[in-house]
Write a protein that holds these residues in place. Structure first.
Motif, PDB file in Angstrom:
ATOM      1  N   ASP A   1      27.186 -70.466  50.446  1.00  0.00           N
ATOM      2  CA  ASP A   1      26.585 -69.342  51.146  1.00  0.00           C
ATOM      3  C   ASP A   1      26.394 -68.200  50.156  1.00  0.00           C
ATOM      4  O   ASP A   1      27.282 -67.372  49.965  1.00  0.00           O
ATOM      5  N   ASP A   2      25.256 -68.194  49.512  1.00  0.00           N
ATOM      6  CA  ASP A   2      24.958 -67.138  48.573  1.00  0.00           C
ATOM      7  C   ASP A   2      23.456 -66.859  48.602  1.00  0.00           C
ATOM      8  O   ASP A   2      22.666 -67.610  49.183  1.00  0.00           O
ATOM      9  N   PHE A   3      23.063 -65.762  47.956  1.00  0.00           N
ATOM     10  CA  PHE A   3      21.666 -65.346  47.990  1.00  0.00           C
ATOM     11  C   PHE A   3      20.754 -66.391  47.357  1.00  0.00           C
ATOM     12  O   PHE A   3      19.649 -66.663  47.869  1.00  0.00           O
ATOM     13  N   ALA A   4      21.196 -67.011  46.273  1.00  0.00           N
ATOM     14  CA  ALA A   4      20.337 -67.933  45.532  1.00  0.00           C
ATOM     15  C   ALA A   4      19.921 -69.127  46.387  1.00  0.00           C
ATOM     16  O   ALA A   4      18.744 -69.509  46.422  1.00  0.00           O
ATOM     17  N   ILE A   5      20.878 -69.718  47.095  1.00  0.00           N
ATOM     18  CA  ILE A   5      20.518 -70.910  47.877  1.00  0.00           C
ATOM     19  C   ILE A   5      19.710 -70.529  49.112  1.00  0.00           C
ATOM     20  O   ILE A   5      18.829 -71.275  49.548  1.00  0.00           O
ATOM     21  N   ARG A   6      19.965 -69.340  49.668  1.00  0.00           N
ATOM     22  CA  ARG A   6      19.163 -68.890  50.805  1.00  0.00           C
ATOM     23  C   ARG A   6      17.726 -68.594  50.365  1.00  0.00           C
ATOM     24  O   ARG A   6      16.766 -68.903  51.089  1.00  0.00           O
TER      25      ARG A   6
ATOM     26  N   PHE B   1      14.827 -79.233  46.840  1.00  0.00           N
ATOM     27  CA  PHE B   1      14.026 -78.217  47.525  1.00  0.00           C
ATOM     28  C   PHE B   1      12.534 -78.428  47.257  1.00  0.00           C
ATOM     29  O   PHE B   1      11.700 -78.195  48.141  1.00  0.00           O
ATOM     30  N   THR B   2      12.206 -78.855  46.064  1.00  0.00           N
ATOM     31  CA  THR B   2      10.799 -79.164  45.766  1.00  0.00           C
ATOM     32  C   THR B   2      10.308 -80.303  46.645  1.00  0.00           C
ATOM     33  O   THR B   2       9.200 -80.260  47.202  1.00  0.00           O
ATOM     34  N   GLN B   3      11.134 -81.332  46.796  1.00  0.00           N
ATOM     35  CA  GLN B   3      10.767 -82.462  47.653  1.00  0.00           C
ATOM     36  C   GLN B   3      10.683 -82.042  49.116  1.00  0.00           C
ATOM     37  O   GLN B   3       9.796 -82.485  49.856  1.00  0.00           O
ATOM     38  N   LEU B   4      11.600 -81.165  49.550  1.00  0.00           N
ATOM     39  CA  LEU B   4      11.572 -80.681  50.925  1.00  0.00           C
ATOM     40  C   LEU B   4      10.300 -79.889  51.206  1.00  0.00           C
ATOM     41  O   LEU B   4       9.712 -80.005  52.297  1.00  0.00           O
TER      42      LEU B   4
ATOM     43  N   ALA C   1      15.939 -71.833  49.905  1.00  0.00           N
ATOM     44  CA  ALA C   1      15.581 -72.415  51.196  1.00  0.00           C
ATOM     45  C   ALA C   1      14.315 -71.778  51.762  1.00  0.00           C
ATOM     46  O   ALA C   1      13.437 -72.458  52.301  1.00  0.00           O
ATOM     47  N   VAL C   2      14.207 -70.456  51.627  1.00  0.00           N
ATOM     48  CA  VAL C   2      13.002 -69.760  52.095  1.00  0.00           C
ATOM     49  C   VAL C   2      11.775 -70.236  51.320  1.00  0.00           C
ATOM     50  O   VAL C   2      10.718 -70.504  51.909  1.00  0.00           O
ATOM     51  N   ARG C   3      11.901 -70.383  50.014  1.00  0.00           N
ATOM     52  CA  ARG C   3      10.753 -70.834  49.200  1.00  0.00           C
ATOM     53  C   ARG C   3      10.338 -72.254  49.579  1.00  0.00           C
ATOM     54  O   ARG C   3       9.159 -72.617  49.476  1.00  0.00           O
ATOM     55  N   ALA C   4      11.309 -73.069  50.006  1.00  0.00           N
ATOM     56  CA  ALA C   4      10.992 -74.448  50.394  1.00  0.00           C
ATOM     57  C   ALA C   4      10.435 -74.535  51.813  1.00  0.00           C
ATOM     58  O   ALA C   4      10.069 -75.615  52.269  1.00  0.00           O
TER      59      ALA C   4
END
Length: 533
Positions: free
Chosen positions: A198-203, A175-178, A206-209
């Motif tokens: 599919d969970d809050f953490a990965i979503r 995600f940092t690289q993205l 994704a928003v932060r990236a």
């Protein structure tokens, strides 16, 4: 004269490039040779390069190569910027020409009249079958990219970045690289993550990236097609946008025309409400800019008139005024405006706002016209196309053919192999139609397992021959069912058109009657309905 002085391009003898795909590699090589010429002064290289690029722009327009035209327009704009500002190594210009060269290579390799838009994917070496089919139907060519060492020529000009998130991946690092990749991409490029989790953490990650959209397994094909359609419409630099400015001050039109011209924005300017309304109907702008206070009619009333017309009801309307009172601004928005801008807004800021609004409008319009399962035109859009293409055929005194296609024994396919397998068959046929027909042909899902094809400037007999070849090709396609079995399917088709029939309803009804005849005659065939039939 100093080396960096701006010189007008002098006429040069351009290479005798062939027309068609074979001539474009020579054109790309000529651009590379010109920009890399160590014996020429910088200003001379830019002048010669711009001369070639503008000739190629005209050629791309003639050959209807939209993607090449978009890149050539960007190269032309970059040359203007280099004339005005300058960079020692012409690095951005070189990257644009490298990107143009890649598209030309695709054109030569596939002999396709319209090079694909580029979708980059990372996180996995293999694309899911559903994603690969959907990308192809949406006009994207999929190319892998390495997070650690991405190709800048591809990265800077791609329209879509897809991250295939794996369970075993180091998501924090990726995600940092993205996030870094997103910073180097066009502001208009879209990004999509397809995740097995599919969970809050990965979503949240994704928003932060900076990821725009998230889809989880099992992949929802309807939502995927909608997102890809929107991403295709978001390619901001490929196409000119049209803005209608309505202001009673003629000087406003003169000023903003100069500002918009450098940003590939076509400006329509009117000073009177009636003329503005007529222009809006005729030209279908992407954005309307309205002065709030005008002598004949204020902007709010004119906005209400625009909003009441079905062709203009969704076009973004931005008020431009020096009005500072919050209550007046609120009333203007409630009565038809989408936003309120101060007339003193900087040119670059207005261009960014206009382009953003136009992109969102085009995306929403594309999604409303698209069938969610196949990515083709939906019922309303394809039937409207018959109407507009018939008008064109009558004006230009050209033939028009309309084809109705129905998959044979589709109910049996659903009952035997399940509805997901039936959806696969529908997607396979939609892919065949979408990739084998001309870019200006219309292809839509009429309903269920039925499709409609609109073929401008095509005689009925030629349409029958074309669709019959597609029928044979479809019968050869192996479709894998949900259970892993392999099946082959067939379709029947009916063809009718203008001038044998003279209204949209007559043409569609005649094509549907020909389809019924093909079914009655034993299926797996194409029949035509002429006037005497």
């Amino acid at each position: 004269m100093p080396d960096d002085a701006v010189t007008e391009p002098e006429p040069i003898d351009l290479p005798d490039w062939d027309t068609g795909p074979r001539g474009w590699p020579m054109a790309a090589a000529s651009l590379r040779a010109t920009v890399d010429d160590p014996t020429a002064r910088r200003a001379t290289r830019l002048a010669d390069l711009q001369n070639q690029v503008r000739c190629l722009i005209q050629r791309a327009r003639q050959e209807k190569l939209r993607v090449l035209l978009g890149v050539l327009n960007r190269i032309d704009q970059e040359i203007d910027r280099e004339h005005a500002q300058g960079s020692a190594d012409l690095s951005r210009l070189n990257r644009l020409i490298r990107y143009f060269d890649r598209l030309v290579q695709h054109l030569q390799k596939t002999q396709d009249d319209t090079p694909e838009a580029i979708a980059l994917y990372t996180g996995s070496t293999e694309l899911p079958e559903l994603l690969e089919d959907s990308l192809r139907r949406s006009g994207f060519g999929a190319h892998p990219i390495h997070l650690e060492n991405p190709d800048p020529a591809l990265l800077e000009h791609t329209g879509l970045l897809i991250y295939l998130a794996r369970d075993t991946a180091d998501h924090e690092r990726e995600f940092t690289q993205l996030a870094e990749l997103k910073k180097r991409m066009s502001a208009c490029a879209q990004s999509l993550m397809i995740s097995q989790r599919d969970d809050f953490a990965i979503r949240a990650a994704a928003v932060r990236a900076g990821i725009d959209h998230v889809i989880t397994y099992p992949i929802d094909s309807a939502r995927l097609n909608t997102l890809l359609t929107g991403a295709r419409a978001y390619e901001c630099d490929d196409e000119q946008i049209t803005v209608l400015l309505v202001d009673d001050m003629a000087t406003a039109g003169m000023y903003w025309r100069k500002q918009f011209a450098r940003a590939n924005v076509r400006l329509l300017f009117e000073t009177r409400p009636q003329a503005a309304f007529d222009t809006a109907i005729a030209e279908q702008p992407d954005v309307i800019l309205l002065d709030l206070y005008m002598p004949e009619m204020d902007g709010v009333d004119l906005a209400r008139i625009f909003r009441e017309h079905p062709q203009l009801s969704d076009v973004p309307i931005l008020f431009m005024s020096t009005e500072e009172r919050d209550q007046h601004r609120l009333e203007a928005k409630l009565k038809g405006g989408d936003d309120f801008l101060n007339k003193s807004i900087a040119g670059d800021d207005l261009i960014r706002m206009v382009r953003y609004r136009a992109q969102r409008y085009r995306q929403a319009r594309a999604e409303r016209r698209t069938d969610s399962l196949t990515g083709l035109l939906n019922h309303r859009a394809i039937t409207s196309l018959v109407d507009s293409e018939l008008d064109r055929a009558i004006r230009q005194e050209q033939p028009l053919s309309v084809v109705m296609i129905d998959i044979d024994k589709f109910k049996h396919i659903n009952d035997t192999h399940g509805h997901p397998s039936g959806d696969r068959v529908i997607r396979r046929l939609s892919t065949l139609l979408n990739t084998r027909l001309r870019k200006y042909d219309g292809v839509g899902r009429y309903g269920g397992e039925e499709f409609m094809v609109v073929l401008p400037a095509t005689e009925i007999d030629a349409a029958v021959e074309l669709i019959d070849r597609l029928r044979e090709q479809f019968a050869e396609i192996a479709v894998t069912t949900e259970a892993g079995d392999t099946i082959h399917c067939q379709f029947s088709a009916g063809v009718a058109g203008y001038p044998e029939h003279i209204t949209p309803q007559e043409i569609i009804s005649a094509a549907d009657g020909a389809l019924y005849s093909a079914k009655q005659a034993g299926r797996n065939q194409v029949m035509a309905r002429h006037y005497e039939d």
